[in-house]
Design an enzyme around this catalytic site. Sequence first.
Site, PDB file in Angstrom:
ATOM      1  N   ASN A   9       0.843  -1.203   0.000  1.00  0.00           N
ATOM      2  CA  ASN A   9       0.000   0.000   0.000  1.00  0.00           C
ATOM      3  C   ASN A   9       0.882   1.259   0.000  1.00  0.00           C
ATOM      4  OD1 ASN A   9      -1.449   2.232   1.067  1.00  0.00           O
ATOM      5  ND2 ASN A   9      -3.010   0.850   1.889  1.00  0.00           N
ATOM      6  N   ASP A  69      -0.488  -3.811  11.526  1.00  0.00           N
ATOM      7  CA  ASP A  69      -1.831  -4.342  11.347  1.00  0.00           C
ATOM      8  C   ASP A  69      -2.778  -3.491  12.201  1.00  0.00           C
ATOM      9  OD1 ASP A  69      -3.215  -6.317   9.861  1.00  0.00           O
ATOM     10  OD2 ASP A  69      -3.783  -7.253  11.735  1.00  0.00           O
TER      11      ASP A  69
HETATM   12  P1  IMP Z   1      -4.622  -2.463   7.823  1.00  0.00           P
HETATM   13  O1  IMP Z   1      -4.273  -3.577   8.736  1.00  0.00           O
HETATM   14  O2  IMP Z   1      -3.783  -1.241   8.052  1.00  0.00           O
HETATM   15  O3  IMP Z   1      -4.681  -2.855   6.381  1.00  0.00           O
HETATM   16  O4  IMP Z   1      -6.070  -1.974   8.209  1.00  0.00           O
HETATM   17  C1  IMP Z   1      -7.197  -2.821   8.166  1.00  0.00           C
HETATM   18  C2  IMP Z   1      -8.418  -1.995   7.828  1.00  0.00           C
HETATM   19  O5  IMP Z   1      -8.627  -1.033   8.864  1.00  0.00           O
HETATM   20  C3  IMP Z   1      -8.297  -1.176   6.552  1.00  0.00           C
HETATM   21  O6  IMP Z   1      -8.732  -1.912   5.453  1.00  0.00           O
HETATM   22  C4  IMP Z   1      -9.217  -0.005   6.815  1.00  0.00           C
HETATM   23  O7  IMP Z   1     -10.530  -0.354   6.499  1.00  0.00           O
HETATM   24  C5  IMP Z   1      -9.128   0.162   8.323  1.00  0.00           C
HETATM   25  N1  IMP Z   1      -8.213   1.244   8.708  1.00  0.00           N
HETATM   26  C6  IMP Z   1      -6.897   1.129   9.016  1.00  0.00           C
HETATM   27  N2  IMP Z   1      -6.388   2.320   9.348  1.00  0.00           N
HETATM   28  C7  IMP Z   1      -7.415   3.208   9.235  1.00  0.00           C
HETATM   29  C8  IMP Z   1      -7.506   4.606   9.446  1.00  0.00           C
HETATM   30  O8  IMP Z   1      -6.545   5.308   9.795  1.00  0.00           O
HETATM   31  N3  IMP Z   1      -8.722   5.149   9.237  1.00  0.00           N
HETATM   32  C9  IMP Z   1      -9.812   4.428   8.859  1.00  0.00           C
HETATM   33  N4  IMP Z   1      -9.766   3.133   8.624  1.00  0.00           N
HETATM   34  C10 IMP Z   1      -8.575   2.517   8.822  1.00  0.00           C
END
Ligand code: IMP
Length: 204
Positions: A9, A69
Site C-alpha cells: 500500500n 496491522d
Molecule cells: P490495515 O491492517 O492497516 O490494512 O487496516 C485494516 C483496515 O482497517 C483497513 O482496510 C481499513 O478499512 C481500516 N483502517 C486502518 N487504518 C485506518 C484509518 O486510519 N482510518 C480508517 N480506517 C482505517
Amino acid sequence: MKIVIATHNKDKFKELHHGLLSLNVKLISLYDFPEIGEIIEDGKTLKDNALIKARTVHKITSLPAISDDTGLEVDALNGDPGVFTARYAGEGCTYLDNVNKMLKEMKNVPNQNRGATFKTVMAYVDDNMELTSEGIVQGTVTRTKKGVAGFGYDPIFYVPDTGKTFAEMEIEEKNLVSHRSRAIKALRADLATYFNASNIKENA
Ligand code: IMP
C-alpha cells in the site's frame, strides 16, 4: 542499513516512511520484491498478524522487516470487527461497504454506547530481535458519514477531543492523534534504542 516495509500500500508506505525518517535507515517497500505476493494474515490478534507479515518478509528477503496491522474495536459489537476490520462486509468488499455495514449494525445503538477504539500494532523482525509496539485512539462511531478526507472508516470515526471525524481532518491533524502515528512513534523510540545498543556493541 536497509529495512523492508511489509506493505504493497503506497499511502501506508509514505506514512511509515515519514514517521521513521529520523532513524537514518533506507526504507524500501515490497515493490522491490515482486516475488512476494499477498501474505495470508490468519493470526487471532493484530499482534499475531503484524508478526506473521514481518517474519515472512524477513525470511524471504533476509533483511530486517517492519509491518503493521490495524483493527477497529467497537464496544457495542463486543470488540468486533477487530482482526476482520478490512473484510468486515465480506471478502473483496470496499471501504464504503464496510462503512455502510457498520452504520447498519449500529443503527439502534444509543449515543452513550457508541464507543470504539482504533488500534495499530507494528512489528520489527531481524535475525536477532523481534519488537512490537501499539498505538490506540479512542472515539465513537457516528450515525452518518462526515468529511471526505482519509480512507476506510474515517468518515464515521469521531474523535471527541478534536470535535471531528478523521475524514474531517487534514492529514497532519490526523497524524497528531491517530493510532498508526502513535504506534510508529513508539516503534521508532524502541528501534533508536536498539540500533544504538547494537552500534555500541559492534564498536566495542
Ligand atoms: P490495515 O491492517 O492497516 O490494512 O487496516 C485494516 C483496515 O482497517 C483497513 O482496510 C481499513 O478499512 C481500516 N483502517 C486502518 N487504518 C485506518 C484509518 O486510519 N482510518 C480508517 N480506517 C482505517
